[in-house]
Motif scaffolding. Structure first.
Motif, PDB file in Angstrom:
ATOM      1  N   ARG A  50       0.824  -1.211   0.000  1.00  0.00           N
ATOM      2  CA  ARG A  50       0.000   0.000   0.000  1.00  0.00           C
ATOM      3  C   ARG A  50       0.862   1.266   0.000  1.00  0.00           C
ATOM      4  NH1 ARG A  50      -5.384  -1.537   1.407  1.00  0.00           N
ATOM      5  NH2 ARG A  50      -5.432  -3.780   1.806  1.00  0.00           N
ATOM      6  N   GLY A  51       2.126   1.130  -0.403  1.00  0.00           N
ATOM      7  CA  GLY A  51       3.010   2.284  -0.497  1.00  0.00           C
ATOM      8  C   GLY A  51       3.328   2.925   0.830  1.00  0.00           C
ATOM      9  N   GLU A  52       3.307   2.131   1.904  1.00  0.00           N
ATOM     10  CA  GLU A  52       3.450   2.694   3.244  1.00  0.00           C
ATOM     11  C   GLU A  52       4.842   3.231   3.550  1.00  0.00           C
ATOM     12  OE1 GLU A  52       3.490  -1.883   3.532  1.00  0.00           O
ATOM     13  OE2 GLU A  52       2.392  -0.332   2.448  1.00  0.00           O
ATOM     14  N   ALA A  53       5.857   2.866   2.765  1.00  0.00           N
ATOM     15  CA  ALA A  53       7.214   3.378   2.997  1.00  0.00           C
ATOM     16  C   ALA A  53       7.521   4.617   2.179  1.00  0.00           C
ATOM     17  CB  ALA A  53       8.245   2.285   2.677  1.00  0.00           C
ATOM     18  N   GLY A  54       6.580   5.056   1.371  1.00  0.00           N
ATOM     19  CA  GLY A  54       6.809   6.203   0.498  1.00  0.00           C
ATOM     20  C   GLY A  54       6.999   7.499   1.266  1.00  0.00           C
ATOM     21  N   THR A  55       7.696   8.445   0.639  1.00  0.00           N
ATOM     22  CA  THR A  55       7.939   9.750   1.259  1.00  0.00           C
ATOM     23  C   THR A  55       6.660  10.566   1.352  1.00  0.00           C
ATOM     24  OG1 THR A  55      10.202   9.744   0.396  1.00  0.00           O
ATOM     25  CG2 THR A  55       9.297  11.871   1.087  1.00  0.00           C
ATOM     26  N   ASN A  56       5.818  10.451   0.339  1.00  0.00           N
ATOM     27  CA  ASN A  56       4.584  11.233   0.288  1.00  0.00           C
ATOM     28  C   ASN A  56       3.364  10.321   0.236  1.00  0.00           C
ATOM     29  OD1 ASN A  56       5.899  13.840   0.071  1.00  0.00           O
ATOM     30  ND2 ASN A  56       6.441  13.259  -2.024  1.00  0.00           N
ATOM     31  N   GLY A  57       2.300  10.740   0.894  1.00  0.00           N
ATOM     32  CA  GLY A  57       1.037  10.003   0.843  1.00  0.00           C
ATOM     33  C   GLY A  57       0.937   8.925   1.906  1.00  0.00           C
ATOM     34  N   THR A  58      -0.222   8.847   2.544  1.00  0.00           N
ATOM     35  CA  THR A  58      -0.485   7.783   3.512  1.00  0.00           C
ATOM     36  C   THR A  58      -0.935   6.531   2.766  1.00  0.00           C
ATOM     37  OG1 THR A  58      -2.829   8.343   3.733  1.00  0.00           O
ATOM     38  CG2 THR A  58      -1.265   9.525   5.165  1.00  0.00           C
ATOM     39  N   PRO A  59      -0.869   5.370   3.409  1.00  0.00           N
ATOM     40  CA  PRO A  59      -1.386   4.164   2.753  1.00  0.00           C
ATOM     41  C   PRO A  59      -2.830   4.316   2.299  1.00  0.00           C
ATOM     42  CG  PRO A  59      -0.094   3.554   4.667  1.00  0.00           C
ATOM     43  CD  PRO A  59      -0.222   5.052   4.694  1.00  0.00           C
ATOM     44  N   GLN A  60      -3.648   4.997   3.096  1.00  0.00           N
ATOM     45  CA  GLN A  60      -5.049   5.195   2.719  1.00  0.00           C
ATOM     46  C   GLN A  60      -5.158   6.046   1.445  1.00  0.00           C
ATOM     47  OE1 GLN A  60      -3.789   5.775   5.819  1.00  0.00           O
ATOM     48  NE2 GLN A  60      -4.599   3.916   6.801  1.00  0.00           N
ATOM     49  N   GLN A  61      -4.346   7.095   1.365  1.00  0.00           N
ATOM     50  CA  GLN A  61      -4.330   7.918   0.152  1.00  0.00           C
ATOM     51  C   GLN A  61      -3.846   7.114  -1.054  1.00  0.00           C
ATOM     52  OE1 GLN A  61      -1.749  11.036   1.819  1.00  0.00           O
ATOM     53  NE2 GLN A  61      -3.336  12.541   1.334  1.00  0.00           N
TER      54      GLN A  61
END
Length: 240
Positions: A50-61
């Motif tokens: 869910r992209g949870e390690a990304g710099t921008n954006g929450t997993p929900q987003q």
């Protein structure tokens, strides 16, 4: 996990696409997907974090953006929980989970990230896992996969999310995506990942890549796929 629709559970999907993160498919092969769905062929996405390690954006987003992008491309979508963003490991258990999806959906064509090492480690590891899964899906004796009958994929292709991920020395299959309606859908699907545009204008970057591939092919825009196996034709008629 986002559940696939009942329709996708009972009817074979011609095109099954795996991505490690919520935006990989759109950036790496979204134009190809748009062309396929606009031609009436169903596509289904499986996103493995869910992209949870990304710099921008929450997993929900990130999930909401992926759902919006898939809708723009005319594809269905599900999320598969493995090890999480930036933690993916190559495990037999993961390959079996992916093989079970392949058996459930029975695709003719599977797309996955390339296995080149010079990219996000989740990308090449998922590519290797999908390659393993397409083989495991064939083996009728695997007790972990008994729920669904064995299935042989016709073709496995790899897509490159970035130029460094393109295999060196391997001639690509270039897909013409020049039609305005395809470019519009593809661009819209990339722009749906608004949280990621805060780092870089990825839509502009990918369109520029597609222009370069298009120049190679003598068309306006093209995207590249890299076959896992030799392509087999009954005759040269489809190429003439």
């Amino acid at each position: 996990m986002t559940k696939p629709t009942p329709k996708s559970l009972c009817k074979p999907v011609p095109l099954l696409v795996f991505g490690a993160h919520p935006d990989d498919i759109e950036f790496g092969c979204g134009g190809i997907i748009a062309g396929e769905t606009k031609a009436g062929r169903a596509a289904h996405f499986v996103v493995c974090s869910r992209g949870e390690a990304g710099t921008n954006g929450t997993p929900q987003q990130r999930v909401a953006e992926a759902e919006k992008a898939a809708k723009i491309l005319g594809a269905t979508l599900e999320f598969l929980e493995l090890d999480g963003d930036a933690h993916l490991e190559i495990r037999v258990a993961h390959a079996l989970k992916l093989a079970a999806i392949i058996r459930r959906l029975r695709p003719s064509v599977v797309l996955a990230p390339t296995v080149e090492l010079n990219q996000h480690p989740d990308h090449w590891r998922l590519g290797q896992l999908v390659r393993d899964a397409t083989r495991l899906a064939r083996y009728g004796g695997l007790k972990e996969l008994k729920k669904f009958p064995s299935h042989k994929v016709t073709n496995l292709f790899f897509y490159a999310v970035s130029p460094d991920a393109e295999p060196s020395g391997a001639p690509p299959v270039l897909v013409d995506i020049s039609a305005p309606e395809i470019i519009k859908a593809w661009t819209g699907s990339m722009e749906a990942h608004a949280s990621q545009m805060k780092t870089r204008n990825y839509a502009e970057f990918q369109l520029a890549r597609a222009k370069v591939h298009g120049m190679r092919a003598g068309v306006k825009y093209a995207q590249a796929l890299f076959p896992n196996d030799s392509l087999v034709f009954e005759s040269l008629a489809p190429l003439v």
